[in-house]
Design an enzyme around this catalytic site. Structure first.
Site, mmCIF file in Angstrom:
data_model
loop_
_atom_site.group_PDB
_atom_site.id
_atom_site.type_symbol
_atom_site.label_atom_id
_atom_site.label_comp_id
_atom_site.label_asym_id
_atom_site.label_seq_id
_atom_site.Cartn_x
_atom_site.Cartn_y
_atom_site.Cartn_z
ATOM 1 N N ASP A 130 0.854 -1.275 0.067
ATOM 2 C CA ASP A 130 -0.059 0.080 -0.099
ATOM 3 C C ASP A 130 0.920 1.226 -0.079
ATOM 4 O O ASP A 130 2.103 0.930 0.194
ATOM 5 C CB ASP A 130 -1.031 -0.128 1.217
ATOM 6 C CG ASP A 130 -1.712 1.202 1.421
ATOM 7 O OD1 ASP A 130 -2.537 1.558 0.131
ATOM 8 O OD2 ASP A 130 -1.900 1.814 2.281
ATOM 9 N N SER A 131 0.545 2.467 -0.389
ATOM 10 C CA SER A 131 1.180 3.580 0.064
ATOM 11 C C SER A 131 1.469 4.072 1.413
ATOM 12 O O SER A 131 2.453 4.701 1.479
ATOM 13 C CB SER A 131 0.116 4.631 -0.742
ATOM 14 O OG SER A 131 -1.119 4.918 -0.081
ATOM 15 N N CYS A 134 -4.197 -1.500 -2.011
ATOM 16 C CA CYS A 134 -4.598 -0.113 -2.048
ATOM 17 C C CYS A 134 -5.545 -0.018 -3.272
ATOM 18 O O CYS A 134 -5.254 -0.434 -4.327
ATOM 19 C CB CYS A 134 -3.081 0.603 -2.478
ATOM 20 S SG CYS A 134 -3.199 2.355 -2.960
ATOM 21 N N GLU A 185 -2.968 9.046 8.575
ATOM 22 C CA GLU A 185 -1.559 8.524 8.665
ATOM 23 C C GLU A 185 -0.939 9.241 9.808
ATOM 24 O O GLU A 185 -0.089 9.025 10.579
ATOM 25 C CB GLU A 185 -0.927 9.005 7.483
ATOM 26 C CG GLU A 185 -1.108 8.258 6.184
ATOM 27 C CD GLU A 185 -0.177 7.236 6.287
ATOM 28 O OE1 GLU A 185 1.131 7.277 6.843
ATOM 29 O OE2 GLU A 185 -0.513 5.887 5.645
ATOM 30 N N CYS A 195 -10.990 2.670 0.238
ATOM 31 C CA CYS A 195 -9.740 3.097 0.519
ATOM 32 C C CYS A 195 -9.112 2.051 1.719
ATOM 33 O O CYS A 195 -9.797 2.306 2.972
ATOM 34 C CB CYS A 195 -9.468 4.527 1.146
ATOM 35 S SG CYS A 195 -7.784 5.120 1.274
ATOM 36 N N HIS A 229 -7.185 2.771 4.031
ATOM 37 C CA HIS A 229 -6.809 3.342 5.011
ATOM 38 C C HIS A 229 -8.026 3.394 6.042
ATOM 39 O O HIS A 229 -7.968 3.855 7.220
ATOM 40 C CB HIS A 229 -6.190 4.717 5.038
ATOM 41 C CG HIS A 229 -4.973 5.017 4.613
ATOM 42 N ND1 HIS A 229 -4.353 4.393 3.575
ATOM 43 C CD2 HIS A 229 -3.909 5.780 5.631
ATOM 44 C CE1 HIS A 229 -3.257 4.811 3.349
ATOM 45 N NE2 HIS A 229 -2.905 5.579 4.430
HETATM 46 N N1 DGL Z 1 -4.653 3.222 1.014
HETATM 47 C C1 DGL Z 1 -4.911 3.884 -0.420
HETATM 48 C C2 DGL Z 1 -6.311 3.369 -0.958
HETATM 49 O O1 DGL Z 1 -6.522 2.372 -0.541
HETATM 50 C C3 DGL Z 1 -4.749 5.367 -0.519
HETATM 51 C C4 DGL Z 1 -3.992 6.188 0.328
HETATM 52 C C5 DGL Z 1 -3.081 7.252 -0.531
HETATM 53 O O2 DGL Z 1 -3.806 8.164 -1.084
HETATM 54 O O3 DGL Z 1 -2.022 6.952 -1.049
HETATM 55 O O4 DGL Z 1 -6.261 4.064 -1.896
#
Ligand code: DGL
Length: 267
Positions: free
Chosen positions: A16-17, A79, A155, A187, A189
């Site tokens: 993931d990012s 992600c 984050e 997402c 996150h």
């Molecule tokens: N966790 C990432 C997702 O599922 C995105 C977070 C980011 O913007 O990097 O899209």
């Protein structure tokens, strides 16, 4: 490499990012307790959610190559932004999954007809969720909402915080007005603030995250032999990050409930 006794000790790669994909890694650890996980958080280049499809594809290629060079036996793109923008015709020598389809499966199983989708700007702009949902159930009403500020707040570790609640409440208001019965957390996150989102959305709204369904998808691949299982031993989990921010290790520690080593890498 896989050994002659039918087992394969190589880890499953997850990227993931940032910290978000840890929700998927944690679900994998619960569902497949002998499998080792190699996690890559591309924290140096986060956020992906505001970037162009070309850039996200380039980052995704680099991350997958990194995991393959480290010898993973499968890759989970944990992600949504990368899954939505970068996985069409993606070449991979090992099984590779994105998180859109598992999320869609779970939403379809739960909805009574009105689905809300929240995600990053790029994921929402791509239209990947409404397309995948309506391909399966054309009569569904789908409302999407980009939530640009949530990833930075998560984050930052502000998971149960009045500021995050205020911001999330504003994003959810139009979906609430539209009467959605199911809310896709598009997402990875967002599951980190699931209790807050559930409180804001109300008890009658089913929250869907792809983590559990993704873990089930990988478990099926182990069961049907597409991936060989790990030996019956204690797994080794390893976390790699491209930038060592102060929050990653704390959030990872609090969230994974499994010991894991941390390494700073370049991809
Ligand atoms: N966790 C990432 C997702 O599922 C995105 C977070 C980011 O913007 O990097 O899209």
């Amino acid at each position: 490499m896989a050994s002659a006794d039918g087992v394969d000790p190589r880890p499953i790669g997850v990227f993931d990012s940032g910290v978000g994909g840890l929700t998927v890694a944690a679900a994998l650890m619960r569902r497949l307790p002998h499998e080792s996980i190699l996690y890559l958080g591309d924290t140096a280049r986060l956020p992906y959610g505001t970037k162009s499809p070309q850039t996200v594809r380039r980052y995704t290629e680099k991350n997958v190559s990194f995991l393959l060079q480290r010898g993973v036996k499968a890759v989970v793109v944990a992600c949504n932004t990368a899954s939505a923008l970068a996985l069409d015709d993606f070449p991979a020598p090992v099984p590779l999954w994105g998180v859109i389809e598992p999320g869609v499966d779970a939403a379809i199983a739960r909805t009574r007809g009105r689905v809300g989708v929240i995600g990053t700007e790029s994921t929402i702009r791509s239209g990947a969720y409404p397309r995948a949902l309506c391909r399966r159930r054309p009569e569904l009403e789908v409302r999407s909402q980009a939530c640009g500020l949530l990833v930075p707040l998560i984050e930052e570790g502000w998971h149960d915080d009045p500021v995050t609640a205020e911001v999330a409440g504003r994003y959810l208001a139009p979906l609430h007005d539209a009467g959605v019965d199911t809310l896709v957390l598009g997402c990875t996150h967002y599951p980190l603030i699931k209790p807050l989102l559930q409180r804001l959305a109300g008890d009658g709204v089913a929250l869907v995250d792809s983590a559990e369904v993704m873990a089930e998808t990988v478990a099926r691949a182990v069961a049907d032999g597409r991936i060989r299982p790990a030996p019956d031993a204690r797994p080794q989990h390893h976390l790699c990050v491209t930038d060592a921010g102060p929050h990653f290790q704390r959030i990872a520690g609090a969230f994974l409930h499994h010991p894991a080593s941390l390494e700073l890498v370049e991809v």
